[in-house]
Design an enzyme around this catalytic site. Structure first.
Site, PDB file in Angstrom:
ATOM      1  CG  HIS A  66      81.297  35.349  33.583  1.00 11.16           C
ATOM      2  ND1 HIS A  66      83.592  36.028  33.692  1.00 11.16           N
ATOM      3  CD2 HIS A  66      81.604  36.195  32.429  1.00 11.16           C
ATOM      4  CE1 HIS A  66      83.575  36.986  33.035  1.00 11.16           C
ATOM      5  NE2 HIS A  66      82.485  37.555  32.422  1.00 11.16           N
ATOM      6  CG  HIS A  67      74.874  32.486  36.037  1.00  4.25           C
ATOM      7  ND1 HIS A  67      75.104  33.475  36.158  1.00  4.25           N
ATOM      8  CD2 HIS A  67      73.918  32.119  35.898  1.00  4.25           C
ATOM      9  CE1 HIS A  67      73.790  33.814  36.404  1.00  4.25           C
ATOM     10  NE2 HIS A  67      73.066  32.239  35.937  1.00  4.25           N
ATOM     11  CE  LYS A  72      70.194  41.114  25.485  1.00  2.47           C
ATOM     12  NZ  LYS A  72      70.892  41.985  24.753  1.00  2.47           N
ATOM     13  CE  LYS A  96      64.868  44.057  34.745  1.00  2.00           C
ATOM     14  NZ  LYS A  96      64.556  45.020  34.598  1.00  2.00           N
ATOM     15  CE  LYS A 108      72.115  48.390  32.160  1.00  2.00           C
ATOM     16  NZ  LYS A 108      71.017  48.109  32.189  1.00  2.00           N
ATOM     17  CB  SER A 364      67.341  41.357  24.368  1.00  2.00           C
ATOM     18  OG  SER A 364      67.337  42.496  24.157  1.00  2.00           O
TER      19      SER A 364
HETATM   20  P1  NAD Z   1      60.105  56.861  28.465  1.00  2.00           P
HETATM   21  O1  NAD Z   1      61.521  58.466  28.233  1.00  2.00           O
HETATM   22  O2  NAD Z   1      60.097  56.893  26.767  1.00  2.00           O
HETATM   23  O3  NAD Z   1      58.855  57.589  29.364  1.00  2.00           O
HETATM   24  C1  NAD Z   1      58.673  57.860  30.606  1.00  2.00           C
HETATM   25  C2  NAD Z   1      57.719  58.993  30.955  1.00  2.00           C
HETATM   26  O4  NAD Z   1      57.474  60.122  32.184  1.00  2.00           O
HETATM   27  C3  NAD Z   1      57.702  60.366  29.714  1.00  2.00           C
HETATM   28  O5  NAD Z   1      57.162  60.658  29.292  1.00  2.00           O
HETATM   29  C4  NAD Z   1      57.602  61.271  31.009  1.00  2.00           C
HETATM   30  O6  NAD Z   1      57.418  62.412  30.190  1.00  2.00           O
HETATM   31  C5  NAD Z   1      57.055  60.502  32.119  1.00  2.00           C
HETATM   32  N1  NAD Z   1      57.495  61.330  33.535  1.00  2.00           N
HETATM   33  C6  NAD Z   1      58.709  62.649  33.915  1.00  2.00           C
HETATM   34  N2  NAD Z   1      58.768  62.517  34.938  1.00  2.00           N
HETATM   35  C7  NAD Z   1      57.906  62.401  35.905  1.00  2.00           C
HETATM   36  C8  NAD Z   1      56.722  62.379  36.624  1.00  2.00           C
HETATM   37  N3  NAD Z   1      57.155  63.413  37.878  1.00  2.00           N
HETATM   38  N4  NAD Z   1      55.517  62.255  36.286  1.00  2.00           N
HETATM   39  C9  NAD Z   1      54.945  61.681  35.349  1.00  2.00           C
HETATM   40  N5  NAD Z   1      55.782  61.156  34.163  1.00  2.00           N
HETATM   41  C10 NAD Z   1      56.596  61.521  34.544  1.00  2.00           C
HETATM   42  O7  NAD Z   1      60.938  56.083  29.177  1.00  2.00           O
HETATM   43  P2  NAD Z   1      60.355  54.740  28.794  1.00  2.00           P
HETATM   44  O8  NAD Z   1      60.977  53.666  28.188  1.00  2.00           O
HETATM   45  O9  NAD Z   1      58.869  54.558  29.339  1.00  2.00           O
HETATM   46  O10 NAD Z   1      61.029  53.522  30.779  1.00  2.00           O
HETATM   47  C11 NAD Z   1      60.607  54.041  31.613  1.00  2.00           C
HETATM   48  C12 NAD Z   1      61.080  53.836  32.848  1.00  2.00           C
HETATM   49  O11 NAD Z   1      60.488  51.913  32.981  1.00  2.00           O
HETATM   50  C13 NAD Z   1      62.478  54.317  33.175  1.00  2.00           C
HETATM   51  O12 NAD Z   1      62.131  53.933  34.990  1.00  2.00           O
HETATM   52  C14 NAD Z   1      62.891  52.343  32.577  1.00  2.00           C
HETATM   53  O13 NAD Z   1      64.602  52.382  33.386  1.00  2.00           O
HETATM   54  C15 NAD Z   1      61.711  51.304  33.378  1.00  2.00           C
HETATM   55  N6  NAD Z   1      62.076  49.989  31.610  1.00  2.00           N
HETATM   56  C16 NAD Z   1      61.777  50.843  30.500  1.00  2.00           C
HETATM   57  C17 NAD Z   1      62.344  49.708  29.537  1.00  2.00           C
HETATM   58  C18 NAD Z   1      61.818  50.075  28.352  1.00  2.00           C
HETATM   59  O14 NAD Z   1      62.155  49.239  27.620  1.00  2.00           O
HETATM   60  N7  NAD Z   1      62.061  50.981  27.495  1.00  2.00           N
HETATM   61  C19 NAD Z   1      62.654  48.213  30.355  1.00  2.00           C
HETATM   62  C20 NAD Z   1      62.620  48.400  31.828  1.00  2.00           C
HETATM   63  C21 NAD Z   1      62.649  49.241  32.356  1.00  2.00           C
END
Ligand code: NAD
Length: 473
Positions: A66-67, A72, A96, A108, A364
């Site tokens: 809560h700082h 978020k 972050k 979260k 966001s």
């Molecule tokens: P997404 O589900 O849209 O895409 C992930 C992709 O990875 C899919 O196309 C999937 O088929 C592929 N994949 C799965 N297993 C795989 C493997 N073994 N080898 C190669 N490809 C593989 O998800 P995203 O939103 O693109 O998120 C991807 C990562 O980024 C996650 O770790 C997520 O937590 C992180 N992230 C996402 C966001 C966001 O805004 N979407 C923000 C911060 C962090």
């Protein structure tokens, strides 16, 4: 916890924090306050399934810090949700946000369900009930706690949340700011879809623009001509590949779960995406070579490796074979602590997830600001700027007697729209955060890696905020 992983997720975040805290000057008490989760709300509520049965749903919302207000952080729908995980993810959000100077505390939420096993109507009932539970305990609101999408949730769920909140708080003028990641029609902001991939690009580009860093990595300054490998063609990976290619890098390999493709001359992600849509696989993409095992892509000779799929894909086993000079952690937690140690020995620069994939939360923040100001970005100044720019061009033409070409005139005159302003704000955010982390790292040669430097940057900012509040003299 498991046999391979003796620490809970929250405990491992605490360990990373402790590792970095050694490089700060703050008292133990203040460090303990920063680490602790301020509020944990565990709830159970019933939902009537479509078949008439009643099911009791387990859900959480954690406010780590809560700082700053509001808190978020996303809400995930997953079978794996548990209190420890939500606490760990909330604490990572605090750090972050601090790193990218987004003035929020970390939060979260999670609902322990597999969304694939519920009808749309059931999901709507669960999301709305969860929101009303948050309202009852004052755990949601534009000045209190602002959720966002995460694993298993998206714009649809955010629209249900804002609608439930607004109906329980009639007349609350800023109600739209109670959640982000909404559809544009419900108060969302343009530019969010590509935000994380674009933020990754801006962060890596800034690192590549630092001559002393590039010298250490044996690379030339700039993005142009750099070879890039991207794992994962989802939202984040697709936009990473797009922005690197558009700025002159060569995406030589793309990996998906069915395999990987390679072309030394570079791949076009839009064509690869269309090919996958048509054939069901990225393999056999015209002009490229198939790599049968998708993880082989991680071990290719390249300048920049972008894991954008899953956690723990680069670990103690394959890290010794990684040949990239820079790793950009687009996914959350793609590299294990064992891999970090190997990178340090090999001189590979790992740009950490906690800051590199902060584009989503940054945008966001812009969405929340838009909701509080009740006006679309650019609406007030776009035409004004265009008229002023046109006047300047006319004056120049009159003075020089030369006329500016139509295409050039259009480019110069053009006033920025919402998406362009959001991209520009994100660019500024990522450049500033990169420089701040690098300054921390360069100022203390004992700091082992950029991840630790990012934590130090976060701890210093949160601690300063507490100190300035007068809580800790
Ligand atoms: P997404 O589900 O849209 O895409 C992930 C992709 O990875 C899919 O196309 C999937 O088929 C592929 N994949 C799965 N297993 C795989 C493997 N073994 N080898 C190669 N490809 C593989 O998800 P995203 O939103 O693109 O998120 C991807 C990562 O980024 C996650 O770790 C997520 O937590 C992180 N992230 C996402 C966001 C966001 O805004 N979407 C923000 C911060 C962090």
């Amino acid at each position: 916890m498991s046999a391979q992983q003796p620490y809970s997720f929250f405990h491992s975040v605490e360990r990373s924090f402790d590792k970095a805290a050694k490089f700060t000057k703050w008292d133990l008490g203040i460090l303990e306050q920063i680490k602790a989760c301020n509020s944990v709300y565990q709830m159970r509520f019933p939902v009537k399934r479509d078949d008439g049965n009643i099911e009791v749903i387990e859900a959480y919302r954690v406010q780590h810090s809560h700082h700053k207000a509001p808190c978020k952080g996303g809400i995930r729908f997953s079978d794996e949700v548990n209190q420890d995980e939500v606490m760990a993810l909330a604490s990572l959000m605090t750090y972050k946000c601090a790193i990218v100077n987004v003035p929020f505390g970390g939060g979260k939420g999670g609902i322990k369900i597999n969304p694939k096993k519920y009808s749309e109507y059931e999901l709507e009932k669960i999301t709305r009930r969860y929101t009303s539970e948050l309202v009852k305990k004052n755990f949601i609101g534009p000045g209190i706690d602002v959720p966002a999408p995460d694993y298993g949730t998206g714009a649809r769920e955010m629209a249900w949340i804002v609608d439930t909140y607004a109906s329980l708080k009639p007349g609350e003028i800023d109600a739209a700011g109670c959640v982000t990641g909404k559809p544009i029609t419900q108060g969302g902001v343009r530019g969010r879809t590509e935000a994380t991939g674009l933020g990754v690009f801006y962060g890596i580009r800034e690192v590549c623009n630092m001559p002393e860093v590039m010298k250490k990595q044996g690379l030339s300054v700039g993005i142009e001509g750099k070879t890039v490998v991207v794992q994962g063609m989802g939202n984040v990976g697709f936009y990473c590949a797009k922005f690197f290619r558009e700025h002159g890098a060569k995406v030589i390999s793309i990996a998906e779960y069915e395999g990987a493709i390679f072309n030394a001359n570079g791949l076009n992600e839009e064509e690869v995406f269309a090919h996958r849509k048509a054939t069901g696989s990225i393999l056999n993409f015209p002009g490229s070579e198939n790599l049968k095992i998708n993880t082989d892509a991680l071990e290719l000779e390249c300048d920049i490796l972008i894991p954008a799929a899953l956690e723990n894909v680069i670990n103690g086993q394959n890290a010794p074979r990684v040949k990239a000079k820079i790793i950009g952690e687009a996914a959350n937690g793609p590299c294990t602590p064992e891999a970090d140690e190997i990178f340090a020995q090999k001189g590979i620069l790992c740009v950490p997830d906690m800051y590199l994939n902060a584009g989503g939360v940054t945008v966001s923040y812009f969405e929340w600001l838009k909701n509080l100001s009740h006006v679309r970005y650019g609406r007030m100044e776009k035409r004004f700027n265009e008229n002023m720019n046109m006047q300047i061009i006319k004056q120049m033409e009159d003075l020089t007697g030369k006329s500016v070409g139509d295409a050039q005139k259009k480019q110069i005159v053009h006033g920025a729209d919402e998406q362009e302003l959001v991209h520009s704000g994100l660019e500024e955010t990522m450049i500033t955060a990169t420089r701040e982390i690098m300054d921390v790292w360069m100022s203390n040669p004992e700091i082992p890696d950029m991840r630790t430097a990012a934590y130090v940057s976060a701890i210093n900012k949160v601690a300063t905020s507490y100190a300035e509040l007068g809580i800790f003299p």
